[in-house]
Design an enzyme around this catalytic site. Structure first.
Site, PDB file in Angstrom:
ATOM      1  N   TRP A   1       0.831  -1.208   0.000  1.00  0.00           N
ATOM      2  CA  TRP A   1       0.000   0.000   0.000  1.00  0.00           C
ATOM      3  C   TRP A   1       0.865   1.257   0.000  1.00  0.00           C
ATOM      4  O   TRP A   1       0.557   2.243  -0.665  1.00  0.00           O
ATOM      5  CB  TRP A   1      -0.916  -0.033   1.225  1.00  0.00           C
ATOM      6  CG  TRP A   1      -1.782   1.171   1.409  1.00  0.00           C
ATOM      7  CD1 TRP A   1      -2.829   1.564   0.634  1.00  0.00           C
ATOM      8  CD2 TRP A   1      -1.685   2.140   2.472  1.00  0.00           C
ATOM      9  NE1 TRP A   1      -3.404   2.707   1.147  1.00  0.00           N
ATOM     10  CE2 TRP A   1      -2.714   3.084   2.267  1.00  0.00           C
ATOM     11  CE3 TRP A   1      -0.843   2.287   3.576  1.00  0.00           C
ATOM     12  CZ2 TRP A   1      -2.918   4.165   3.121  1.00  0.00           C
ATOM     13  CZ3 TRP A   1      -1.049   3.365   4.419  1.00  0.00           C
ATOM     14  CH2 TRP A   1      -2.075   4.278   4.184  1.00  0.00           C
ATOM     15  N   HIS A   2       1.975   1.227   0.728  1.00  0.00           N
ATOM     16  CA  HIS A   2       2.876   2.379   0.766  1.00  0.00           C
ATOM     17  C   HIS A   2       3.623   2.561  -0.553  1.00  0.00           C
ATOM     18  O   HIS A   2       3.953   3.689  -0.922  1.00  0.00           O
ATOM     19  CB  HIS A   2       3.899   2.230   1.901  1.00  0.00           C
ATOM     20  CG  HIS A   2       3.353   2.559   3.248  1.00  0.00           C
ATOM     21  ND1 HIS A   2       2.690   1.645   4.036  1.00  0.00           N
ATOM     22  CD2 HIS A   2       3.353   3.723   3.957  1.00  0.00           C
ATOM     23  CE1 HIS A   2       2.327   2.226   5.177  1.00  0.00           C
ATOM     24  NE2 HIS A   2       2.707   3.486   5.150  1.00  0.00           N
TER      25      HIS A   2
END
Length: 484
Positions: free
Chosen positions: A355-356
């Site tokens: 996600w990052h």
């Protein structure tokens, strides 16, 4: 020209200054949401339009187009194939986010002090996924659901205006915090805890002021520390000339410095959500009830800096994202009737890393986090099996261990590059990797004898230490499950 001179004066780019101005503007924009006449529909329109306008000013027209892709795909999946809309939304939204991370190389931009719309897209990704999964949960039998699923599930599909208002609400997608669509709908329609009661309407002004003062302090400290602790120092010859202790100290100060930037951002977003009223989470159970604003809380600064163990960190850092990960990843990987283990924890951390962004530093950091937490558990188990006079030694050990491994691990999160991360870790002989691994191995060899009477007596001790208003996050819940 004026923007350029202002940006130059505070040492940021024009793009970052524009973002900061729009970000701070979410506070008055959120306040005026309280005053919008015309009922829920007008408030949904205001939330959607102000969010889109702030995005346009901050990132340009293309940002709203990027946001629309996962939003519309997820919404279409809820209309067309409700039975699998959660999976479709998860894969499509995460896939599109990863594509944007790769295309814009967002991690490099953030590392160099730049800005783009992918940070906001990260928040929208979590929002659309949770909305679709909750709508999917609306098909399931209530007796098969967890408490969080019962609370958040959607029996009826929000209309398009409600949905867009939820995704872009007054610029809350800039930096979060993430909240549930059901809470957003209740707040907009003045239902649930937002219904007028004999306790009156909670005033947000004191809590907002506290958040703003915290933001000012955090930014001031960050600006004071950052010139003397640049990330570039890790690749400079002077760093290689230092001894082990000085290198380790610099890693600590680099992580300590970087965190204050996040504290500032989350304090501003907290102020924005509080003043809108959406951050309200109920009243205290006291003779003179006071309003609670924990829905807006994303960080407990002192809780992070003085965490007694690594297991406590998700309870106090990026709180709402940790809650999201527990509800929509971790819990759903555990089969009914079975206990969670290290694999579920590692899978959750991997989703967080992806996600990052697909940078090696993120991946390494979140794998390190899983090891760090597992090592902390081993210390805790030993701590629970020793006499009270020795227990304090283990508590101090867990605190020092957390301080060391956290700041060692977060170097990967900051520098991102694979070779730079390994070089930084290697410069201190991989101490923050070796110690957790050794503790995990020793924890499997030296198994403490369970002392049932003590455990029974201490059953509620840990819960009492956590305010009941804190969301018990991914690893926080497992702390209770595994250690009591």
């Amino acid at each position: 020209m004026e923007m350029e001179s202002m940006a130059s004066a505070i040492g940021v780019s024009v793009a970052v200054l524009r973002f900061l101005l729009c970000f701070v503007a979410t506070i008055p924009v959120s306040f005026f949401h309280r005053l919008v006449p015309g009922g829920p529909t007008a408030r949904h329109l205001y939330a959607a339009l102000t969010g889109a306008l702030l995005s346009y000013i901050s990132f340009g027209f293309s940002s709203n187009l990027h946001f629309l892709v996962p939003m519309l795909i997820s919404y279409a999946s809820m209309i067309i194939y409700r039975k699998r809309c959660g999976v479709i939304s998860f894969l499509s939204a995460m896939g599109y986010l990863i594509g944007c991370h790769v295309y814009y190389m967002s991690g490099d931009a953030w590392k160099e002090g730049g800005i783009d719309a992918t940070g906001s897209l990260m928040v929208i990704t979590l929002k659309v996924i949770s909305c679709a999964i909750n709508y999917n949960d609306g098909l399931l039998k209530e007796e098969d659901l967890r408490e969080s699923q019962k609370k958040n599930r959607l029996l009826k599909l929000p209309n398009l205006i409600e949905y867009i208002g939820y995704c872009l609400c007054c610029g809350s997608h800039f930096a979060g915090p993430v909240y549930e669509v059901k809470d957003y709908l209740d707040w907009t329609e003045r239902k649930g805890i937002w219904t007028k009661s004999e306790k009156g309407t909670p005033s947000p002004f004191l809590a907002t002021l506290k958040a703003l003062l915290q933001a000012g302090f955090c930014m001031g400290l960050y600006l004071y520390l950052v010139p003397s602790h640049p990330l570039s120092r890790f690749s400079e010859p002077i760093y290689q000339e230092w001894g082990f202790v000085q290198r380790l100290s610099y890693q600590y100060m680099s992580g300590f410095t970087a965190r204050w930037k996040y504290y500032f951002i989350w304090s501003i977003s907290e102020a924005s959500l509080i003043i809108s009223g959406l951050g309200f989470s109920g009243w205290t159970n006291s003779p003179s009830p006071k309003p609670l604003w924990d829905r807006a809380k994303n960080v407990d600064v002192l809780g992070v800096e003085f965490a007694k163990s690594s297991v406590e960190l998700p309870l106090v850092w990026n709180i709402q994202v940790s809650t999201w990960l527990r509800h929509y990843v971790y819990d759903r990987l555990v089969q009914k009737g079975k206990k969670a283990g290290f694999l579920q924890l590692l899978a959750t951390q991997t989703v967080s890393a992806v996600w990052h962004g697909l940078y090696p530093g993120y991946m390494i950091f979140f794998v390190q986090s899983a090891l760090m937490i597992a090592g902390s558990r081993a210390i805790y188990r030993w701590q629970q099996s020793v006499p009270p006079n020795i227990k304090k030694i283990f508590m101090l050990m867990n605190f020092a261990y957390t301080l060391l491994v956290l700041n060692y691990s977060c170097v990967g999160f900051m520098v991102l590059n694979f070779n730079e991360t390994l070089a930084a870790y290697g410069s201190v002989y991989y101490i923050g990797t070796i110690i957790p691994v050794v503790l995990i191995l020793l924890g499997n060899i030296i198994k403490p004898k369970p002392i049932r009477s003590k455990i029974q007596k201490q059953k509620f001790t840990f819960k009492e230490k956590i305010p009941i208003t804190y969301p018990l996050t991914t690893i926080g819940w497992e702390y209770i499950y595994r250690h009591q």
